[in-house]
Design an enzyme around this catalytic site. Structure first.
Site, PDB file in Angstrom:
ATOM      1  N   LYS A  59     -67.977   5.083   1.457  1.00  0.00           N
ATOM      2  CA  LYS A  59     -67.325   6.284   1.443  1.00  0.00           C
ATOM      3  C   LYS A  59     -67.434   7.211   2.661  1.00  0.00           C
ATOM      4  CE  LYS A  59     -68.802   6.109  -3.350  1.00  0.00           C
ATOM      5  NZ  LYS A  59     -69.337   4.771  -3.386  1.00  0.00           N
ATOM      6  N   GLU A 107     -68.333  15.220  -6.675  1.00  0.00           N
ATOM      7  CA  GLU A 107     -68.740  15.674  -7.953  1.00  0.00           C
ATOM      8  C   GLU A 107     -68.829  13.658  -8.022  1.00  0.00           C
ATOM      9  OE1 GLU A 107     -66.344  12.287  -8.901  1.00  0.00           O
ATOM     10  OE2 GLU A 107     -65.022  13.958  -8.986  1.00  0.00           O
ATOM     11  N   SER A 127     -68.653  -3.791   0.942  1.00  0.00           N
ATOM     12  CA  SER A 127     -68.789  -2.647   0.784  1.00  0.00           C
ATOM     13  C   SER A 127     -70.131  -1.375   1.081  1.00  0.00           C
ATOM     14  CB  SER A 127     -68.132  -2.947  -0.647  1.00  0.00           C
ATOM     15  OG  SER A 127     -69.312  -2.628  -1.722  1.00  0.00           O
TER      16      SER A 127
HETATM   17  C1  LIG Z   1     -68.974   3.350  -4.543  1.00  0.00           C
HETATM   18  C2  LIG Z   1     -68.848   2.320  -4.488  1.00  0.00           C
HETATM   19  C3  LIG Z   1     -68.286   0.623  -4.856  1.00  0.00           C
HETATM   20  C4  LIG Z   1     -67.088   1.111  -5.433  1.00  0.00           C
HETATM   21  O1  LIG Z   1     -66.160   2.010  -5.167  1.00  0.00           O
HETATM   22  P1  LIG Z   1     -64.772   1.708  -4.834  1.00  0.00           P
HETATM   23  O2  LIG Z   1     -64.150   3.128  -4.598  1.00  0.00           O
HETATM   24  O3  LIG Z   1     -64.275   1.101  -6.231  1.00  0.00           O
HETATM   25  O4  LIG Z   1     -64.425   0.999  -3.602  1.00  0.00           O
HETATM   26  C5  LIG Z   1     -68.415  -0.329  -4.233  1.00  0.00           C
HETATM   27  N1  LIG Z   1     -69.146  -0.072  -3.450  1.00  0.00           N
HETATM   28  C6  LIG Z   1     -70.233   0.400  -2.664  1.00  0.00           C
HETATM   29  C7  LIG Z   1     -71.454  -0.023  -1.807  1.00  0.00           C
HETATM   30  C8  LIG Z   1     -70.227   1.577  -2.710  1.00  0.00           C
HETATM   31  O5  LIG Z   1     -70.835   2.277  -2.825  1.00  0.00           O
END
Ligand SMILES: *Cc1c(COP(=O)(O)O)cnc(C)c1O
Length: 405
Positions: free
Chosen positions: A96, A118, A385
């Site tokens: 993010k 938000e 992610s």
């Molecule tokens: C917020 C988040 C997601 C999901 O958000 P996307 O916009 O679909 O990427 C996935 N993995 C993690 C670790 C997150 O913090």
């Protein structure tokens, strides 16, 4: 990297990805969105802006993130070689921050002193608060009062970095109410405020802009595959909430027909309405939060309730470019349920010594399923992610183990 941001082939000038995307907002916001699109266009083609972005990605976020060969997950799956693109090693522990640094730099360029956002579980709020502290912006984050109560650690982190967290007491006191409040704020303050949307959702130019900032993930992956295996990967897998980490890793591969792209949504507890967040499997086209895309809806067209073990996948919509990729069959979308994701969390932790976020665990499970059906010559890249530290209390609770918070 000097080609951090490439000009888009989609969307068109109206922000349309096929029939999806666009701007479904009150007239007061149309002007602001047109202005934002113009300023983003100028920034994107300015080498100085890209240089700044590269600088903070390298020295602050810690990019490039490694592409790591997961030997023991590979052995466990018993097929294709599995590589993990380690977005968990970024500052703040997930992808993010890539988007927040990009939009904060754009805010600075636009000369606006204030940022709003938000947040649901608080992850986007923390990434926004981080970028705001880094560049010295006044920052206010709207968060449902119920979420403020559930996410004490993230609320503390935001406040520690100087962000004002505003609990929203209306409606269900969760994310959807926080989004309404942030929109209302932005309509009244757009002259001096930028609204950082946290995924590839919302009205144009947000889906394109967030994808562009996150596409550093896919660009690095492509280069790292070239260096480490001498070719493109066979499959790229990522989890899909709003769709930003997946769009970021997929986008640079969209033109490479040999690379299979797989998006993994939250299967939750089952296929009944309200029990999952598999928008692209069970949703229908509709308008949500300012753009046209697939949306989970009740029989009478209201936005449906959603559930997932992972707060970051718990969203009834999805970015419009994913809707377009689904319809054109460029990306295959599937889902993984809560119980399997929890198993994926444990397996990855035990075999690799890396605790994945519960969102990421969905992608790991599907990536291993795909790997198990392929030969050892094949390569599956999983977008890792985020790290799982934030989910330890929830996982412990679900496993019936008590840890204090
Ligand atoms: C917020 C988040 C997601 C999901 O958000 P996307 O916009 O679909 O990427 C996935 N993995 C993690 C670790 C997150 O913090």
């Amino acid at each position: 990297m000097d080609d951090m941001i490439t000009p888009p082939t989609v969307p068109d000038a109206q922000g349309r990805f096929g029939p999806y995307g666009g701007r479904y907002v009150p007239e007061t916001l149309m002007h602001a969105l047109r202005q934002l699109a113009e300023q983003y266009d100028a920034a994107r083609s300015d080498p100085e802006f890209q240089k700044q972005l590269d600088y903070y990605f390298e020295h602050y976020v810690g990019r490039p993130s490694p592409l790591y060969f997961a030997e023991r997950l590979t052995k466990e799956a018993g097929g294709a070689r599995i590589f993990l693109k380690r977005e968990d090693l970024n500052h703040t522990g997930a992808h993010k921050i890539n988007n927040c640094i990009g939009q904060a730099l754009l805010t600075k360029r636009m000369g606006k002193p204030r940022i709003i956002a938000e947040t649901g579980a608080g992850q986007h709020g923390v990434a926004t608060a981080t970028a705001a502290a880094l560049f010295g912006f006044k920052c206010q984050v709207y968060m449902g009062a119920e979420d403020v109560r559930r996410q004490k650690l993230n609320v503390f982190k935001m406040r520690a970095m100087g962000t004002d967290v505003i609990p929203v007491e209306s409606g269900s006191r969760t994310l959807r109410d926080a989004i309404n409040e942030a929109m209302r704020d932005w309509m009244a303050t757009v002259e001096n405020t930028h609204y950082i949307i946290g995924s590839v959702v919302g009205p144009h130019p947000f889906p394109m802009m967030v994808r562009d900032f996150q596409s550093v993930i896919g660009k690095e992956t492509k280069k790292q595959c070239h260096d480490q295996i001498g070719r493109l990967p066979d499959v790229v897998v990522a989890c899909v909430g709003g769709g930003s980490n997946s769009a970021g890793i997929f986008y640079p591969f969209v033109g490479d027909a040999s690379v299979e792209l797989v998006g993994v949504e939250a299967g939750g507890r089952g296929s009944a309405e309200g029990e999952h967040a598999s928008t692209l499997t069970f949703g229908k086209p509709g308008v949500l939060h300012g753009s046209m895309s697939y949306v989970l809806q009740t029989a009478d067209g209201q936005t449906a309730d959603v559930h997932s073990v992972s707060a970051g996948l718990d969203y009834p919509g999805v970015g419009p470019e994913h809707a377009h990729w689904k319809d054109t069959k460029r990306v295959h979308y599937t889902h993984v349920n809560d119980a399997d994701a929890l198993d994926g969390f444990s397996l990855c932790s035990k075999l690799e010594g890396i605790l994945p976020a519960l969102e990421t665990a969905h992608a790991i499970v599907e990536g291993m399923r795909i790997a198990s059906q392929r030969s050892h010559n094949d390569v599956v890249v999983i977008c890792f992610s985020g790290r799982g530290d934030k989910d330890c209390f929830e996982v412990a609770r679900l496993l019936g183990q008590e840890i204090d918070d």
